[in-house]
Design a protein around this motif. Structure first.
Motif, PDB file in Angstrom:
ATOM      1  N   GLU A  90      48.556  40.557  46.316  1.00 29.77           N
ATOM      2  CA  GLU A  90      47.138  40.667  46.682  1.00 29.77           C
ATOM      3  C   GLU A  90      46.291  39.716  45.833  1.00 29.77           C
ATOM      4  O   GLU A  90      45.364  39.081  46.342  1.00 29.77           O
ATOM      5  CB  GLU A  90      46.654  42.103  46.506  1.00 29.77           C
ATOM      6  CG  GLU A  90      47.273  43.101  47.464  1.00 29.77           C
ATOM      7  CD  GLU A  90      46.703  43.026  48.875  1.00 29.77           C
ATOM      8  OE1 GLU A  90      45.838  42.166  49.133  1.00 29.77           O
ATOM      9  OE2 GLU A  90      47.119  43.839  49.721  1.00 29.77           O
ATOM     10  N   GLN A  91      46.627  39.606  44.552  1.00 27.31           N
ATOM     11  CA  GLN A  91      45.854  38.708  43.676  1.00 27.31           C
ATOM     12  C   GLN A  91      46.014  37.258  44.097  1.00 27.31           C
ATOM     13  O   GLN A  91      45.066  36.469  44.042  1.00 27.31           O
ATOM     14  CB  GLN A  91      46.310  38.899  42.228  1.00 27.31           C
ATOM     15  CG  GLN A  91      45.441  38.209  41.189  1.00 27.31           C
ATOM     16  CD  GLN A  91      44.150  38.935  40.934  1.00 27.31           C
ATOM     17  OE1 GLN A  91      43.341  39.123  41.847  1.00 27.31           O
ATOM     18  NE2 GLN A  91      43.931  39.334  39.693  1.00 27.31           N
ATOM     19  N   ALA A  92      47.217  36.899  44.552  1.00 28.02           N
ATOM     20  CA  ALA A  92      47.451  35.522  44.991  1.00 28.02           C
ATOM     21  C   ALA A  92      46.535  35.159  46.150  1.00 28.02           C
ATOM     22  O   ALA A  92      46.010  34.035  46.223  1.00 28.02           O
ATOM     23  CB  ALA A  92      48.918  35.349  45.390  1.00 28.02           C
ATOM     24  N   ILE A  93      46.343  36.104  47.072  1.00 26.44           N
ATOM     25  CA  ILE A  93      45.441  35.856  48.202  1.00 26.44           C
ATOM     26  C   ILE A  93      44.005  35.699  47.707  1.00 26.44           C
ATOM     27  O   ILE A  93      43.290  34.767  48.106  1.00 26.44           O
ATOM     28  CB  ILE A  93      45.554  37.003  49.221  1.00 26.44           C
ATOM     29  CG1 ILE A  93      46.947  37.031  49.842  1.00 26.44           C
ATOM     30  CG2 ILE A  93      44.485  36.870  50.303  1.00 26.44           C
ATOM     31  CD1 ILE A  93      47.237  38.260  50.671  1.00 26.44           C
ATOM     32  N   LEU A  94      43.584  36.587  46.823  1.00 27.93           N
ATOM     33  CA  LEU A  94      42.201  36.534  46.325  1.00 27.93           C
ATOM     34  C   LEU A  94      41.948  35.282  45.496  1.00 27.93           C
ATOM     35  O   LEU A  94      40.831  34.735  45.518  1.00 27.93           O
ATOM     36  CB  LEU A  94      41.899  37.789  45.495  1.00 27.93           C
ATOM     37  CG  LEU A  94      41.873  39.106  46.277  1.00 27.93           C
ATOM     38  CD1 LEU A  94      41.769  40.287  45.324  1.00 27.93           C
ATOM     39  CD2 LEU A  94      40.722  39.130  47.282  1.00 27.93           C
ATOM     40  N   PHE A  95      42.937  34.823  44.764  1.00 32.78           N
ATOM     41  CA  PHE A  95      42.761  33.615  43.943  1.00 32.78           C
ATOM     42  C   PHE A  95      42.435  32.390  44.789  1.00 32.78           C
ATOM     43  O   PHE A  95      41.844  31.431  44.287  1.00 32.78           O
ATOM     44  CB  PHE A  95      44.024  33.362  43.125  1.00 32.78           C
ATOM     45  CG  PHE A  95      44.008  33.991  41.756  1.00 32.78           C
ATOM     46  CD1 PHE A  95      43.166  35.049  41.447  1.00 32.78           C
ATOM     47  CD2 PHE A  95      44.858  33.516  40.763  1.00 32.78           C
ATOM     48  CE1 PHE A  95      43.157  35.624  40.194  1.00 32.78           C
ATOM     49  CE2 PHE A  95      44.861  34.092  39.498  1.00 32.78           C
ATOM     50  CZ  PHE A  95      44.008  35.142  39.211  1.00 32.78           C
ATOM     51  N   GLU A  96      42.815  32.417  46.064  1.00 31.24           N
ATOM     52  CA  GLU A  96      42.545  31.281  46.944  1.00 31.24           C
ATOM     53  C   GLU A  96      41.275  31.466  47.775  1.00 31.24           C
ATOM     54  O   GLU A  96      40.920  30.598  48.568  1.00 31.24           O
ATOM     55  CB  GLU A  96      43.732  31.077  47.900  1.00 31.24           C
ATOM     56  CG  GLU A  96      45.038  30.728  47.208  1.00 31.24           C
ATOM     57  CD  GLU A  96      44.996  29.358  46.542  1.00 31.24           C
ATOM     58  OE1 GLU A  96      44.236  28.480  47.021  1.00 31.24           O
ATOM     59  OE2 GLU A  96      45.711  29.173  45.545  1.00 31.24           O
ATOM     60  N   SER A  97      40.579  32.569  47.605  1.00 26.09           N
ATOM     61  CA  SER A  97      39.448  32.876  48.481  1.00 26.09           C
ATOM     62  C   SER A  97      38.184  32.116  48.069  1.00 26.09           C
ATOM     63  O   SER A  97      37.894  31.966  46.878  1.00 26.09           O
ATOM     64  CB  SER A  97      39.154  34.372  48.474  1.00 26.09           C
ATOM     65  OG  SER A  97      38.573  34.765  47.246  1.00 26.09           O
ATOM     66  N   PRO A  98      37.401  31.662  49.041  1.00 26.38           N
ATOM     67  CA  PRO A  98      36.117  31.023  48.728  1.00 26.38           C
ATOM     68  C   PRO A  98      35.168  31.963  47.988  1.00 26.38           C
ATOM     69  O   PRO A  98      34.379  31.511  47.151  1.00 26.38           O
ATOM     70  CB  PRO A  98      35.569  30.639  50.109  1.00 26.38           C
ATOM     71  CG  PRO A  98      36.765  30.570  50.995  1.00 26.38           C
ATOM     72  CD  PRO A  98      37.705  31.606  50.478  1.00 26.38           C
ATOM     73  N   GLU A  99      35.241  33.249  48.280  1.00 34.29           N
ATOM     74  CA  GLU A  99      34.336  34.197  47.634  1.00 34.29           C
ATOM     75  C   GLU A  99      34.625  34.311  46.150  1.00 34.29           C
ATOM     76  O   GLU A  99      33.703  34.444  45.338  1.00 34.29           O
ATOM     77  CB  GLU A  99      34.442  35.575  48.301  1.00 34.29           C
ATOM     78  CG  GLU A  99      33.441  36.597  47.808  1.00 34.29           C
ATOM     79  CD  GLU A  99      31.991  36.250  48.114  1.00 34.29           C
ATOM     80  OE1 GLU A  99      31.103  36.970  47.620  1.00 34.29           O
ATOM     81  OE2 GLU A  99      31.740  35.267  48.848  1.00 34.29           O
ATOM     82  N   LYS A 100      35.889  34.259  45.764  1.00 31.39           N
ATOM     83  CA  LYS A 100      36.238  34.254  44.341  1.00 31.39           C
ATOM     84  C   LYS A 100      35.631  33.038  43.653  1.00 31.39           C
ATOM     85  O   LYS A 100      35.019  33.151  42.575  1.00 31.39           O
ATOM     86  CB  LYS A 100      37.753  34.264  44.180  1.00 31.39           C
ATOM     87  CG  LYS A 100      38.240  34.064  42.747  1.00 31.39           C
ATOM     88  CD  LYS A 100      39.068  32.801  42.644  1.00 31.39           C
ATOM     89  CE  LYS A 100      39.698  32.637  41.287  1.00 31.39           C
ATOM     90  NZ  LYS A 100      40.473  31.393  41.152  1.00 31.39           N
TER      91      LYS A 100
END
Length: 250
Positions: free
Chosen positions: A226-236
């Motif tokens: 899940e963190q891997a997906i969030l690390f690539e997010s524009p919102e992050k």
């Protein structure tokens, strides 16, 4: 979203959806109409995820299942899991579920409360599972959720001896996280929590709920995935950039 579905009133409050159990003349006893309305609400919140706040009208959350209906149910109804499936669907909603508890939250009402992620209450709260006194068991979530919420010894006393907790006892056990003097104040506190959730990244919140609900055997793999997906997010990137810019301006 603003609708009245018989025993359940649903309102769009902007930062969240408010669902009111609305059978005050029956202390919001859970009947088939309410179960059907919960399924309808869950379908909407699965399509368009929002934080859900649930509470009861008239000074009680829900005094239990509708005994007149429950008395007529037979083995096939038990196996169908009428309440179980509805409460599981509530528990598995993508965004947080917050319950504001006042007065009676017994039997099926307690099990609906256990399905929430966060619970707040009042001193007048009375919560527990007296099902064995009616010749049945608490089969809509209490037998597994309550152990996780309050620990096996207290869960056993509630389930096996019919102990009903006061608001103060529920707070001490961690079953609720805050007590407020009145039902209105508890609801306001629940909605304030929902407003706080609304300021956070919804995708990160949804991912956190999935990770939190995962069994121990799934960790740490699910956390890292899940963190891997969030690390690539524009919102992050946006939120972290704004944080660094604010820090630089201090």
């Amino acid at each position: 979203m603003s609708a009245a579905a018989g025993a359940l009133r649903v309102e769009d409050r902007g930062t969240h959806v408010l669902a009111t159990l609305d059978r005050p003349e029956k202390r919001n006893a859970i009947d088939q109409d309410l179960i059907d309305a919960l399924h309808e609400l869950c379908a909407e919140l699965e399509r368009a995820p929002r934080t859900l706040v649930v509470h009861g009208a008239g000074g009680s959350f829900a005094a239990g299942a509708d005994i007149a209906q429950l008395r007529e149910r037979r083995a096939a109804d038990a196996r169908a899991g009428i309440n179980t499936h509805a409460f599981t669907r509530v528990a598995e909603l993508p965004m947080p579920v917050i319950a504001a508890l006042d007065g009676y939250a017994l039997g099926g009402g307690a099990e609906l409360a256990y399905a929430a992620d966060i619970r707040v209450g009042t001193p007048a709260l009375r919560i527990g599972n007296p099902e064995t006194g009616l010749g049945i068991l608490a089969a809509a979530g209490a037998s597994w959720r309550l152990r996780e919420l309050v620990g096996a010894p207290l869960a056993a006393e509630i389930l096996l001896a019919g102990r009903v907790l006061t608001g103060a006892e529920a707070l001490a056990a961690g079953l609720v996280t805050h007590l407020h003097d009145t039902g209105d104040e508890a609801l306001a506190a629940a909605e304030a929590i929902a407003a706080r959730v609304a300021k956070l990244d919804p995708e990160a919140t949804r991912a956190t709920k999935r990770v939190f609900a995962a069994p121990p055997s799934a960790h740490p793999a699910i956390d890292l995935a899940e963190q891997a997906i969030l690390f690539e997010s524009p919102e992050k990137m946006r939120r972290m950039t704004e944080f660094l810019e604010r820090k630089a301006q201090r």
